[in-house]
Design a protein around this motif. Structure first.
Motif, mmCIF file in Angstrom:
data_model
loop_
_atom_site.group_PDB
_atom_site.id
_atom_site.type_symbol
_atom_site.label_atom_id
_atom_site.label_comp_id
_atom_site.label_asym_id
_atom_site.label_seq_id
_atom_site.Cartn_x
_atom_site.Cartn_y
_atom_site.Cartn_z
ATOM 1 N N GLY A 1 104.230 5.203 12.839
ATOM 2 C CA GLY A 1 105.043 4.001 12.691
ATOM 3 C C GLY A 1 106.508 4.256 12.924
ATOM 4 N N MET A 2 106.823 5.259 13.759
ATOM 5 C CA MET A 2 108.215 5.664 13.985
ATOM 6 C C MET A 2 108.738 5.143 15.315
ATOM 7 N N ASN A 3 110.025 5.353 15.513
ATOM 8 C CA ASN A 3 110.683 5.023 16.765
ATOM 9 C C ASN A 3 109.969 5.746 17.914
ATOM 10 N N PRO A 4 109.418 5.021 18.898
ATOM 11 C CA PRO A 4 108.649 5.670 19.969
ATOM 12 C C PRO A 4 109.495 6.323 21.049
ATOM 13 N N LYS A 5 110.817 6.195 20.945
ATOM 14 C CA LYS A 5 111.692 6.753 21.970
ATOM 15 C C LYS A 5 112.277 8.084 21.520
ATOM 16 N N CYS A 6 112.389 9.005 22.458
ATOM 17 C CA CYS A 6 112.997 10.292 22.175
ATOM 18 C C CYS A 6 114.155 10.522 23.150
ATOM 19 N N ALA B 1 115.394 12.414 32.403
ATOM 20 C CA ALA B 1 116.129 13.082 31.326
ATOM 21 C C ALA B 1 117.369 12.276 30.967
ATOM 22 N N ASN B 2 117.720 12.272 29.693
ATOM 23 C CA ASN B 2 118.945 11.589 29.256
ATOM 24 C C ASN B 2 120.185 12.358 29.652
ATOM 25 N N ALA B 3 120.065 13.677 29.677
ATOM 26 C CA ALA B 3 121.214 14.523 29.967
ATOM 27 C C ALA B 3 120.729 15.787 30.665
ATOM 28 N N VAL B 4 121.564 16.317 31.563
ATOM 29 C CA VAL B 4 121.214 17.514 32.322
ATOM 30 C C VAL B 4 122.354 18.515 32.207
ATOM 31 N N SER B 5 122.021 19.714 31.738
ATOM 32 C CA SER B 5 122.997 20.797 31.642
ATOM 33 C C SER B 5 122.599 21.866 32.647
ATOM 34 N N ASN B 6 123.416 22.045 33.672
ATOM 35 C CA ASN B 6 123.065 22.979 34.731
ATOM 36 C C ASN B 6 123.321 24.431 34.308
ATOM 37 N N LEU B 7 122.654 25.349 34.987
ATOM 38 C CA LEU B 7 122.803 26.782 34.729
ATOM 39 C C LEU B 7 123.633 27.400 35.854
ATOM 40 N N PRO B 8 124.771 28.029 35.545
ATOM 41 C CA PRO B 8 125.553 28.674 36.604
ATOM 42 C C PRO B 8 124.716 29.701 37.361
ATOM 43 N N TYR B 9 124.975 29.821 38.652
ATOM 44 C CA TYR B 9 124.167 30.696 39.509
ATOM 45 C C TYR B 9 124.213 32.159 39.058
ATOM 46 N N GLU C 1 102.171 1.317 33.709
ATOM 47 C CA GLU C 1 102.959 0.943 32.538
ATOM 48 C C GLU C 1 104.316 1.639 32.593
ATOM 49 N N PRO C 2 105.368 0.977 32.158
ATOM 50 C CA PRO C 2 106.693 1.625 32.157
ATOM 51 C C PRO C 2 106.720 2.816 31.206
ATOM 52 N N ILE C 3 107.534 3.801 31.531
ATOM 53 C CA ILE C 3 107.671 4.983 30.689
ATOM 54 C C ILE C 3 108.514 4.626 29.461
ATOM 55 N N PRO C 4 108.011 4.870 28.249
ATOM 56 C CA PRO C 4 108.774 4.518 27.037
ATOM 57 C C PRO C 4 110.091 5.291 26.946
ATOM 58 N N GLY C 5 111.173 4.571 26.701
ATOM 59 C CA GLY C 5 112.459 5.226 26.483
ATOM 60 C C GLY C 5 113.148 5.721 27.723
ATOM 61 N N GLN C 6 112.703 5.271 28.898
ATOM 62 C CA GLN C 6 113.343 5.694 30.148
ATOM 63 C C GLN C 6 114.824 5.302 30.113
ATOM 64 N N PRO C 7 115.743 6.266 30.266
ATOM 65 C CA PRO C 7 117.173 5.939 30.157
ATOM 66 C C PRO C 7 117.679 5.163 31.372
ATOM 67 N N GLN C 8 118.699 4.370 31.167
ATOM 68 C CA GLN C 8 119.320 3.634 32.259
ATOM 69 C C GLN C 8 120.310 4.501 33.035
ATOM 70 N N GLN C 9 120.758 5.582 32.412
ATOM 71 C CA GLN C 9 121.692 6.483 33.074
ATOM 72 C C GLN C 9 121.517 7.880 32.486
#
Length: 454
Positions: free
Chosen positions: A257-262, A297-305, A57-65
């Protein structure tokens, strides 16, 4: 086109296993080739279509980018504004704005193009007047914003409410009544990972944490929750963890009964980062960001080394941003939105993690829910137990951190380089509950090495 594989007969999972058992020459298949993760997940040597009874089954709310996020700490507003604009000019697509106190709003966003970036906030205070001004201003600008107000997350991290239970909830209720269509709520799951919880615990605690909010705001059917997730170095497990989170949240939200996407904001774990041989941190964060992207993930925030021992600096921030730019623009990690879908191993891991987390979630709910178990200290105790097991593996060399407990450079010197205190800080204070403490694996060893530096 001709499919050359049609010339060959299919091989069943049973036939593969029989062949493997022959090659083992009497060794036990289960003891030799099936290993168990700290979460209790059994990993097989191969996966086959026969392992699955139905189509995936497809993952609910999978982002396009996915978006490249740059962290900006707001202390001096003029400096923060300059850093934010510079980050956007240099390739960032979203900002994670961190502040410990209220700030001047308009000067912070002078010259900012709100149509070009998503804003994520990490406000470490709760002030109704300031929050109203901030949300009113950004609403007028039609900005895309996740405010990430997390009362339970603050309680778990600090041991106290912002003010008190009643007043904190009144502020949140007021904001929801005035700004009902906005993404106000956040769930900080990164705290659990950085404190030592294993993947199943992270998922179950994050879901139970969120469930407290869904119960309270069950009439908000279009509620959009943002999860902040810390990604560790167990590459395929971390991919599966993010996918499992979407599945679990979808099931829970539909019960209300809520929006199933996060929405999911992913950040690299701090738990495995080191001050010695610090350049290895870049390798760690690269694979962790890859897991975040492939997991959806919808967004990725990297951690400086150098984030754990250096103050914020342009070089570290630029390198961390460029790691993401390379993944997106040169490694084509934005070419496919769902690359893990249909991968037998990852699909199996996703289901196992989700099932184990759901069982633990049900246990939490049967015992009164997340807040009650947090007040009792049960959540803290379980995370400590998991962290201690992981720490023991590190000390015994079964869990390796290159440059620290594996192939250390004994000539490496760090005492004169450290600008920030990189260890757990002891702050005696009165708290309502025992706080959940984030702790890096390498801390005891690093303290010893620092003490012994010439």
């Amino acid at each position: 086109m001709t499919n050359l594989f049609d010339e060959f007969d299919g091989v069943s999972a049973k036939a593969w296993k029989q062949k493997i058992q022959v090659d083992l020459k009497g060794a036990d298949y289960n003891d030799t080739l099936i290993w168990q993760s700290p979460e209790g997940i059994h990993v097989k040597p191969f996966y086959h279509p026969d392992d699955f009874k139905s189509a995936f089954e497809p993952i609910p709310g999978q982002p396009q980018q996915w978006e490249i996020v740059q962290q900006v700490f707001i202390d001096d507003v003029a400096i923060a504004n300059k850093l934010a604009l510079d980050a956007m000019d240099r390739g960032a697509e979203a900002l994670l704005l961190i502040a410990e106190n209220s700030f001047e709003i308009e000067p912070m966003f002078t010259g900012f193009d709100f149509s070009e970036a998503t804003l994520y906030f990490d406000l470490r205070f709760l002030n109704l007047e300031f929050q109203r001004k901030l949300q009113t201003y950004l609403s007028e600008k039609q900005a895309c914003v996740f405010y990430n107000i997390d009362l339970l997350g603050n309680l778990a991290r600090s041991g106290n409410w912002y003010t008190n239970l009643k007043q904190d909830h009144e502020i949140l209720d007021n904001l929801f009544s005035e700004f009902s269509s906005e993404a106000i709520l956040g769930v900080d799951m990164a705290l659990y990972q950085n404190a030592g919880a294993h993947s199943v615990q992270q998922l179950a605690y994050g879901l139970a944490h969120c469930n407290e909010y869904l119960h309270h705001f069950s009439n908000k059917k279009d509620l959009l929750v943002n999860f902040k997730v810390a990604v560790g170095n167990n590459y395929f497990f971390e991919i599966a963890k993010i996918r499992a989170l979407r599945k679990l949240y979808s099931v829970l939200a539909q019960e209300f009964g809520m929006n199933p996407k996060c929405n999911i904001l992913a950040v690299p774990s701090q738990r495995n980062k080191t001050i010695y041989d610090y350049n290895v941190n870049m390798l760690r964060t690269t694979t962790e960001c890859m897991s975040a992207v492939l997991g959806g993930a919808n967004a990725v925030s990297n951690l400086p080394y150098d984030a754990i021992y250096h103050k914020s600096n342009e070089f570290g921030e630029r390198i961390s941003r460029n790691q993401l730019l390379i993944l997106k623009s040169e490694s084509y990690f934005d070419a496919v939105s769902n690359p893990a879908d249909g991968t037998y191993y990852i699909e199996a891991l996703t289901d196992q993690l989700a099932e184990a987390a759901l069982a633990l979630f049900k246990e939490i709910e049967a015992n009164g829910g997340f807040l009650k178990m947090l007040k009792q200290g049960t959540i803290q105790k379980k995370i400590k137990e998991s962290a201690q097991k992981e720490q023991k593996m590190f000390e015994e060399g079964k869990l390796a951190l290159l440059g620290t407990n594996k192939y250390p450079n004994t000539a490496d010197r760090m005492k004169d380089t450290i600008e920030l205190f990189p260890f757990v800080k002891n702050k005696p204070r009165k708290t309502l509950i025992e706080p959940i403490i984030e702790r890096r694996l390498a801390e005891p060893l690093e303290k010893e090495r620092l003490d012994n530096e010439n």
